[in-house]
Motif scaffolding. Sequence first.
Motif, PDB file in Angstrom:
ATOM      1  N   PHE A  13       0.834  -1.196   0.000  1.00 15.55           N
ATOM      2  CA  PHE A  13       0.000   0.000   0.000  1.00 15.55           C
ATOM      3  C   PHE A  13       0.873   1.252   0.000  1.00 15.55           C
ATOM      4  O   PHE A  13       1.942   1.263   0.625  1.00 15.55           O
ATOM      5  CB  PHE A  13      -0.845   0.087   1.283  1.00 15.55           C
ATOM      6  N   LEU A  14       0.397   2.297  -0.631  1.00 16.72           N
ATOM      7  CA  LEU A  14       0.958   3.625  -0.412  1.00 16.72           C
ATOM      8  C   LEU A  14       0.425   4.093   0.942  1.00 16.72           C
ATOM      9  O   LEU A  14      -0.682   3.700   1.345  1.00 16.72           O
ATOM     10  CB  LEU A  14       0.532   4.585  -1.514  1.00 16.72           C
ATOM     11  N   PRO A  15       1.178   4.926   1.667  1.00 16.91           N
ATOM     12  CA  PRO A  15       0.724   5.342   3.001  1.00 16.91           C
ATOM     13  C   PRO A  15      -0.684   5.948   3.016  1.00 16.91           C
ATOM     14  O   PRO A  15      -1.465   5.652   3.927  1.00 16.91           O
ATOM     15  CB  PRO A  15       1.784   6.350   3.433  1.00 16.91           C
ATOM     16  N   GLU A  16      -1.019   6.753   2.033  1.00 14.61           N
ATOM     17  CA  GLU A  16      -2.351   7.359   1.998  1.00 14.61           C
ATOM     18  C   GLU A  16      -3.430   6.300   1.790  1.00 14.61           C
ATOM     19  O   GLU A  16      -4.504   6.361   2.392  1.00 14.61           O
ATOM     20  CB  GLU A  16      -2.428   8.430   0.911  1.00 14.61           C
ATOM     21  N   GLN A  17      -3.161   5.296   0.960  1.00 17.17           N
ATOM     22  CA  GLN A  17      -4.109   4.195   0.756  1.00 17.17           C
ATOM     23  C   GLN A  17      -4.303   3.413   2.059  1.00 17.17           C
ATOM     24  O   GLN A  17      -5.423   3.019   2.389  1.00 17.17           O
ATOM     25  CB  GLN A  17      -3.618   3.251  -0.344  1.00 17.17           C
ATOM     26  N   TRP A  18      -3.208   3.179   2.772  1.00 18.53           N
ATOM     27  CA  TRP A  18      -3.290   2.462   4.041  1.00 18.53           C
ATOM     28  C   TRP A  18      -4.124   3.250   5.052  1.00 18.53           C
ATOM     29  O   TRP A  18      -4.943   2.678   5.783  1.00 18.53           O
ATOM     30  CB  TRP A  18      -1.891   2.191   4.581  1.00 18.53           C
ATOM     31  N   LYS A  19      -3.918   4.558   5.088  1.00 13.84           N
ATOM     32  CA  LYS A  19      -4.658   5.423   6.019  1.00 13.84           C
ATOM     33  C   LYS A  19      -6.161   5.322   5.751  1.00 13.84           C
ATOM     34  O   LYS A  19      -6.954   5.176   6.683  1.00 13.84           O
ATOM     35  CB  LYS A  19      -4.176   6.867   5.877  1.00 13.84           C
ATOM     36  N   VAL A  20      -6.570   5.389   4.497  1.00 13.31           N
ATOM     37  CA  VAL A  20      -7.988   5.282   4.137  1.00 13.31           C
ATOM     38  C   VAL A  20      -8.508   3.888   4.488  1.00 13.31           C
ATOM     39  O   VAL A  20      -9.609   3.735   5.027  1.00 13.31           O
ATOM     40  CB  VAL A  20      -8.201   5.610   2.640  1.00 13.31           C
ATOM     41  N   PHE A  21      -7.719   2.862   4.197  1.00 14.85           N
ATOM     42  CA  PHE A  21      -8.099   1.485   4.500  1.00 14.85           C
ATOM     43  C   PHE A  21      -8.339   1.302   5.999  1.00 14.85           C
ATOM     44  O   PHE A  21      -9.348   0.726   6.417  1.00 14.85           O
ATOM     45  CB  PHE A  21      -7.016   0.533   3.984  1.00 14.85           C
ATOM     46  N   THR A  22      -7.425   1.789   6.826  1.00 16.55           N
ATOM     47  CA  THR A  22      -7.585   1.619   8.268  1.00 16.55           C
ATOM     48  C   THR A  22      -8.785   2.409   8.784  1.00 16.55           C
ATOM     49  O   THR A  22      -9.456   1.964   9.718  1.00 16.55           O
ATOM     50  CB  THR A  22      -6.314   2.011   9.041  1.00 16.55           C
ATOM     51  N   LYS A  23      -9.077   3.528   8.178  1.00 13.46           N
ATOM     52  CA  LYS A  23     -10.249   4.333   8.575  1.00 13.46           C
ATOM     53  C   LYS A  23     -11.545   3.624   8.184  1.00 13.46           C
ATOM     54  O   LYS A  23     -12.478   3.524   8.977  1.00 13.46           O
ATOM     55  CB  LYS A  23     -10.179   5.710   7.918  1.00 13.46           C
ATOM     56  N   ASP A  24     -11.601   3.112   6.946  1.00 16.89           N
ATOM     57  CA  ASP A  24     -12.822   2.493   6.421  1.00 16.89           C
ATOM     58  C   ASP A  24     -12.999   1.035   6.846  1.00 16.89           C
ATOM     59  O   ASP A  24     -14.117   0.517   6.849  1.00 16.89           O
ATOM     60  CB  ASP A  24     -12.849   2.558   4.894  1.00 16.89           C
ATOM     61  N   GLY A  25     -11.881   0.354   7.131  1.00 17.21           N
ATOM     62  CA  GLY A  25     -11.957  -1.048   7.523  1.00 17.21           C
ATOM     63  C   GLY A  25     -12.100  -2.013   6.357  1.00 17.21           C
ATOM     64  O   GLY A  25     -12.200  -3.222   6.546  1.00 17.21           O
ATOM     65  N   ARG A  26     -12.091  -1.487   5.139  1.00 12.44           N
ATOM     66  CA  ARG A  26     -12.220  -2.307   3.928  1.00 12.44           C
ATOM     67  C   ARG A  26     -11.681  -1.505   2.754  1.00 12.44           C
ATOM     68  O   ARG A  26     -11.644  -0.286   2.795  1.00 12.44           O
ATOM     69  CB  ARG A  26     -13.662  -2.716   3.687  1.00 12.44           C
ATOM     70  N   LYS A  53       9.190  -2.892  -9.758  1.00 16.41           N
ATOM     71  CA  LYS A  53       8.438  -2.645 -10.986  1.00 16.41           C
ATOM     72  C   LYS A  53       7.334  -1.608 -10.811  1.00 16.41           C
ATOM     73  O   LYS A  53       7.108  -0.787 -11.688  1.00 16.41           O
ATOM     74  CB  LYS A  53       7.842  -3.967 -11.478  1.00 16.41           C
ATOM     75  N   HIS A  54       6.637  -1.638  -9.674  1.00 13.49           N
ATOM     76  CA  HIS A  54       5.445  -0.809  -9.520  1.00 13.49           C
ATOM     77  C   HIS A  54       5.550   0.310  -8.488  1.00 13.49           C
ATOM     78  O   HIS A  54       4.688   1.198  -8.464  1.00 13.49           O
ATOM     79  CB  HIS A  54       4.246  -1.688  -9.151  1.00 13.49           C
ATOM     80  N   PHE A  55       6.575   0.290  -7.632  1.00 15.85           N
ATOM     81  CA  PHE A  55       6.626   1.251  -6.536  1.00 15.85           C
ATOM     82  C   PHE A  55       7.969   1.979  -6.436  1.00 15.85           C
ATOM     83  O   PHE A  55       8.275   2.572  -5.412  1.00 15.85           O
ATOM     84  CB  PHE A  55       6.318   0.552  -5.206  1.00 15.85           C
ATOM     85  N   SER A  56       8.761   1.962  -7.491  1.00 13.36           N
ATOM     86  CA  SER A  56      10.105   2.548  -7.423  1.00 13.36           C
ATOM     87  C   SER A  56      10.090   4.068  -7.252  1.00 13.36           C
ATOM     88  O   SER A  56      11.073   4.637  -6.798  1.00 13.36           O
ATOM     89  CB  SER A  56      10.915   2.165  -8.661  1.00 13.36           C
ATOM     90  N   ASP A  57       8.985   4.718  -7.573  1.00 16.29           N
ATOM     91  CA  ASP A  57       8.904   6.177  -7.449  1.00 16.29           C
ATOM     92  C   ASP A  57       8.523   6.646  -6.048  1.00 16.29           C
ATOM     93  O   ASP A  57       8.425   7.841  -5.807  1.00 16.29           O
ATOM     94  CB  ASP A  57       7.886   6.737  -8.447  1.00 16.29           C
ATOM     95  N   TYR A  58       8.299   5.717  -5.131  1.00 16.42           N
ATOM     96  CA  TYR A  58       7.827   6.077  -3.796  1.00 16.42           C
ATOM     97  C   TYR A  58       8.895   5.808  -2.753  1.00 16.42           C
ATOM     98  O   TYR A  58       9.632   4.835  -2.837  1.00 16.42           O
ATOM     99  CB  TYR A  58       6.554   5.281  -3.453  1.00 16.42           C
ATOM    100  N   GLU A  59       8.956   6.674  -1.751  1.00 15.82           N
ATOM    101  CA  GLU A  59       9.932   6.537  -0.674  1.00 15.82           C
ATOM    102  C   GLU A  59       9.409   5.691   0.480  1.00 15.82           C
ATOM    103  O   GLU A  59      10.178   5.046   1.175  1.00 15.82           O
ATOM    104  CB  GLU A  59      10.345   7.916  -0.135  1.00 15.82           C
TER     105      GLU A  59
END
Length: 121
Positions: A13-26, A53-59
């Motif tokens: 997950f990208l951190p922002e995606q994880w944050k939304v996931f933990t808030k929504d629970g799904r 391949k898919h996440f090289s642009d993220y820290e």
Amino acid sequence: MGITRIMLIFKIFLPEQWKVFTKDGRTRGAPVDISDGYIHFSKASQLMETMSKHFSDYEDLVLAACKTEKFSTDLKWEPSRRGQDFPHLYRELLMADIEWHTNLKKKNGHYSLPEGVNEII
């Protein structure tokens, strides 16, 4: 009596995606997951290539582990890169499906997996 082995698969997950996931629970996953109609997972042996391949642009990333036994028939193993079978989840991912998660930070241009990441527990 034999030993029962439980397999882990991993979602990045990208951190922002994880944050939304933990808030929504799904979650239905990232935009690519929603577009493809399933949530992309990787086995431990596929993680480094997936990140490259898919996440090289993220820290920063979040790595979440799930037991395959929780997904029943909603999890399909399908060929992808170079004919390798990858796990694809054909339903929403729930917070209850997550066994553990950890933050990953790129160091010297590369990610390192946490010690002990493997497919069998």
